[in-house]
Design an enzyme around this catalytic site. Structure first.
Site, short mmCIF file in Angstrom:
data_model
loop_
_atom_site.label_atom_id
_atom_site.label_comp_id
_atom_site.label_asym_id
_atom_site.label_seq_id
_atom_site.Cartn_x
_atom_site.Cartn_y
_atom_site.Cartn_z
N ASP A 1 0.87 -1.17 0.00
CA ASP A 1 0.00 0.00 0.00
C ASP A 1 0.91 1.23 0.00
O ASP A 1 2.13 1.15 0.19
CB ASP A 1 -0.96 0.00 1.18
C1 BGC Z 1 -4.96 3.23 -0.13
C2 BGC Z 1 -5.05 2.20 -1.23
C3 BGC Z 1 -4.82 2.85 -2.55
C4 BGC Z 1 -3.49 3.56 -2.55
C5 BGC Z 1 -3.13 4.20 -3.87
C6 BGC Z 1 -3.73 4.10 -0.24
O1 BGC Z 1 -3.79 5.19 0.62
O2 BGC Z 1 -4.99 2.58 1.13
O3 BGC Z 1 -6.30 1.57 -1.19
O4 BGC Z 1 -4.90 1.91 -3.58
O5 BGC Z 1 -3.51 4.56 -1.56
O6 BGC Z 1 -3.89 5.31 -4.16
#
Ligand code: BGC
Length: 746
Positions: free
Chosen positions: A272
């Protein structure tokens, strides 16, 4: 760059042997620096510190670029990767396309309310087609976290509380995004996220630690992920939080033993955002270098945006702490995906394609049908709904009634401008001859804004309404309602009130909405409540005093039209709740599949678990009404006794006993009465959404076999099927009473 050759044409599918040969050839000529480049996903947005994307790509290439949504820029960066970087390896452009790219579909929680995996598959097929036409290759979806705590904001992104429904929605979304062939130029690569357990954050507070037993993980939280692997998902995203004290992005057991070893996943894992770097903040790694070492060893292929891999992996190899073989092992599946997608042959996007694709009328139509199918009728006293189209004087009231943002909902695509048909617009379009007045009432707003509110949500950026202006808006709303024959209240939560950074302690209607509802109901007019929200809400007062309640969720671009279709009877609602509605935020987590206590709720001496309120949900899992009525009868189990491993067929008849056509979602629940472990008092093990004309009867058939009857046992420490007795229920929600017995013997 419209003339760029090979843009968007179909690639020939390479065989596994060809893919391997090409990947090994590439690895053979790549420097360590370039290999590490492939393990990095770099930011295309300016808000991240550090070197710019162009610079990194030109020097050593990169695995992927995220947080960029600009077709022309995609081609520019790709040109640098292909023509100027040392090995010329194309980039994967990635973004969160969660419920639509330009044509926005209902949020995933709403899609799950359709209990119709085909509709979720079609939505993601269209989302993929639009996103790919824009130049994206990879979406960070589907989000597969089971969520049993409605306070957790990200409940909106998933399929709700149940592993069986969640697994069905997971597989459907993977099929929709990816299709059957990774080289399909109208599809995108899917990413199963967030592995795993994120939905069980302590107290529903986003990012807080998660403590789940192995049995809970395997029986409840893993099944949607396993289903995604079975459906061929090409990538996974590791979660942020600590799982049983080990952060998911450094969790070897999750990423290697379970995901690769047991699920047989052969793709790659991206962290993540900034999660690898955050292993330091989370108290797992000493510094960035240690974080890189831990994540890579744990089996995490690609570092999303923390730069920690880029900055440390080569040194770690040079110092002998990591081997080149360990680096190659992580790079291989990334290169394989690029080869399989045909990216080397077709790296560019035709810059004229997107506008043609988004103009396709079937996209809007599919969004409208998806919204219709996902709405849940929660109450309809006296058959107030559907409303007649002959109404002359309607008031539409509430802060969300004309909000495009609330209608499209949480997780808008980066840079997307909401363009939904609002509920007000939908109603006006349906009643061209009538007077449809409107008043928003007082605004609603989060008490503590988040980073997203500052950069994404326009409604959160408006100047704050003064108490005087709010009071004036309140009075205007009541006066507007007073002048109408029927009042449609559109209440709930703004788009920014659910999602990431959007957990809350209470599940009540925020702001003065309930006060306004009470004031309007006090006028004595027929009132319909339409809810726009991304989580269950404790609408206890409304559930007793407002005759008609439609849960419309965050229904997407065509949301307002779909609401009007239902309110005025052109469409009969058939959605069912994929989560229960607690009576209070303090009751969360609340879910139907609990194990029995020694004094169950129906025990004569023990009526409630709290002395200040019933702990039953306001609306149970699987619940939803219709404009017609159904009966479910003739439950039959093909054998009353079977041996372990054998299957039975369960059938029941469902009849439309009312006057209009409608859909019933027939649901099968089981309960294992004893065994090695105690098992939930009910577990969903089958469902079918059945369309029926008035008077029509259909027989619904389910299979119950080892897959449905086994579970991961704490006592045995393995998957197990017990010899035991089972209750079987078939019905219209998780309180179904039509019952049969089944005995499983050795
Ligand atoms: C989120 C993810 C997301 C990623 C990219 C993160 O803050 O938890 O779900 O895919 O950002 O945008």
């Amino acid at each position: 760059m419209n003339d760029m050759k090979n843009a968007g044409t179909v690639a020939t599918i390479p065989s596994d042997a060809e893919v391997t040969a090409r990947v090994e050839a590439l690895l053979g000529r790549m420097s360590l620096e370039e290999k590490v480049g492939q393990l990095a996903q770099i930011s295309g947005a300016d808000f991240m510190p550090g070197p710019k994307a162009e610079e990194i790509i030109r020097k050593r290439g990169a695995g992927s670029v995220l947080w960029l949504n600009d077709t022309k820029k995609f081609n520019e960066l790709q040109k640098i990767a292909v023509e100027e970087s040392p090995s010329g390896i194309p980039l994967l452009f990635a973004l969160d396309v969660i419920h639509g790219y330009r044509t926005i579909f209902p949020v995933p929680l709403a899609m799950a309310s359709s209990w119709d995996p085909a509709v979720a598959e079609q939505a993601q097929t269209i989302a993929a087609k639009e996103a790919r036409a824009a130049g994206l290759h990879w979406t960070f979806g589907p989000m597969l976290d089971i969520a049993r705590d409605a306070r957790w904001g990200r409940i909106v992104e998933g399929a709700g509380e149940d592993p069986y429904l969640g697994a069905a929605m997971a597989a459907a979304q993977v099929r929709g995004f990816q299709g059957n062939d990774l080289a399909d130029p109208e599809r995108v690569v899917a990413c199963a996220k967030h592995f795993a357990g994120y939905g069980a954050a302590d107290g529903g507070r986003d990012y807080d630690p998660v403590f789940l037993s192995e049995a809970q993980l395997r029986n409840v939280y893993f099944p949607p992920f396993q289903a995604a692997v079975n459906a061929g998902v090409a990538t996974f995203m590791s979660a942020y939080m600590d799982l049983n004290n080990v952060p998911a992005s450094g969790n070897r057991w999750l990423l290697r033993d379970v995901l690769r070893g047991e699920f047989g996943f052969a793709g790659f894992v991206v962290s993540d955002a900034i999660a690898v770097g955050n292993l330091v903040v989370q108290g797992h790694a000493r510094d960035g270098r240690d974080a890189a070492l831990r994540s890579l060893k744990a089996g995490l292929n690609m570092d999303m945006a923390s730069s920690v891999y880029l900055e440390n992996l080569a040194d770690l190899v040079n110092e002998g702490l990591l081997s080149m073989a360990e680096i190659d092992e992580m790079v291989r599946p990334i290169l394989s995906l690029k080869v399989r997608m045909g990216l080397f042959e077709h790296p560019y996007v035709d810059e004229t394609l997107l506008e043609k694709v988004v103009a396709l009328p079937e996209h809007r139509q599919a969004a409208r049908v998806a919204a219709q199918r996902s709405m849940v009728l929660l109450r309809n006293e006296g058959g107030l709904l559907p409303l007649p189209k002959t109404l002359k004087n309607v008031a539409v009231i509430g802060p969300l009634a004309d909000s495009m943002e609330a209608t499209e909902g949480s997780w808008m695509v980066f840079g997307h401008k909401p363009a939904a048909v609002t509920v007000l617009q939908g109603i006006r379009a349906k009643l061209p001859e009538a007077s449809v007045t409107y008043a928003p009432g007082p605004e609603i707003r989060k008490d503590i804004p988040s980073f997203f509110d500052e950069v994404i949500f326009s409604e959160a950026q408006k100047p704050i309404q003064t108490p005087e202006a709010a009071e004036a808006a309140f009075q205007t709303a009541v006066e507007t309602a007073r002048g109408a024959d029927v009042v449609i209240m559109v209440l709930g939560e703004n788009a920014n009130m659910a999602g990431e950074f959007a957990s809350r302690g209470s599940l009540d209607l925020p702001g003065r909405q309930e006060e306004l509802l009470k004031a309007v109901v006090a006028l004595g007019k027929p009132v319909v409540l339409v809810l726009l929200n991304g989580r269950p809400l404790s609408i206890n007062w409304a559930a007793e005093h407002v005759p008609a309640i439609l849960e419309a969720w965050e229904p997407g671009t065509e949301g307002g039209n779909a609401v009007a279709d239902i309110l005025f009877g052109e469409v009969n609602p058939g959605g069912k709740l994929p989560v229960c509605f607690p009576r209070s935020g303090s009751h969360a987590p609340l879910y139907y599949a609990r194990t029995l206590t020694h004094q169950p709720e129906d025990h004569p001496q023990y009526r409630s678990r709290y002395w200040d309120s019933p702990t039953t949900p306001l609306y149970p899992f699987g619940f939803g009404l219709s404009y017609t009525t159904f009966s479910i009868t003739n439950l039959n189990v093909s054998a009353s006794q079977v041996k372990i491993g054998e299957s039975v067929t369960v059938t029941a008849d469902v009849t439309n006993t009312g006057k209009v056509a409608g859909d019933e979602v027939v649901q099968l629940y089981i309960h294992q009465k004893w065994g090695s472990d105690s098992r939930p008092m009910r577990e969903l093990k089958g469902f079918k959404r059945v369309p029926l004309n008035p008077g029509e009867t259909k027989t619904v058939t389910f299979n119950l076999g080892a897959d449905e009857l086994r579970y991961w046992s704490t006592n045995a420490g393995r998957w197990l099927q017990d010899a035991a007795a089972f209750d079987i229920w078939v019905g219209a929600d998780s309180l179904a009473t039509l019952h049969a017995d089944l005995e499983v013997v050795n």
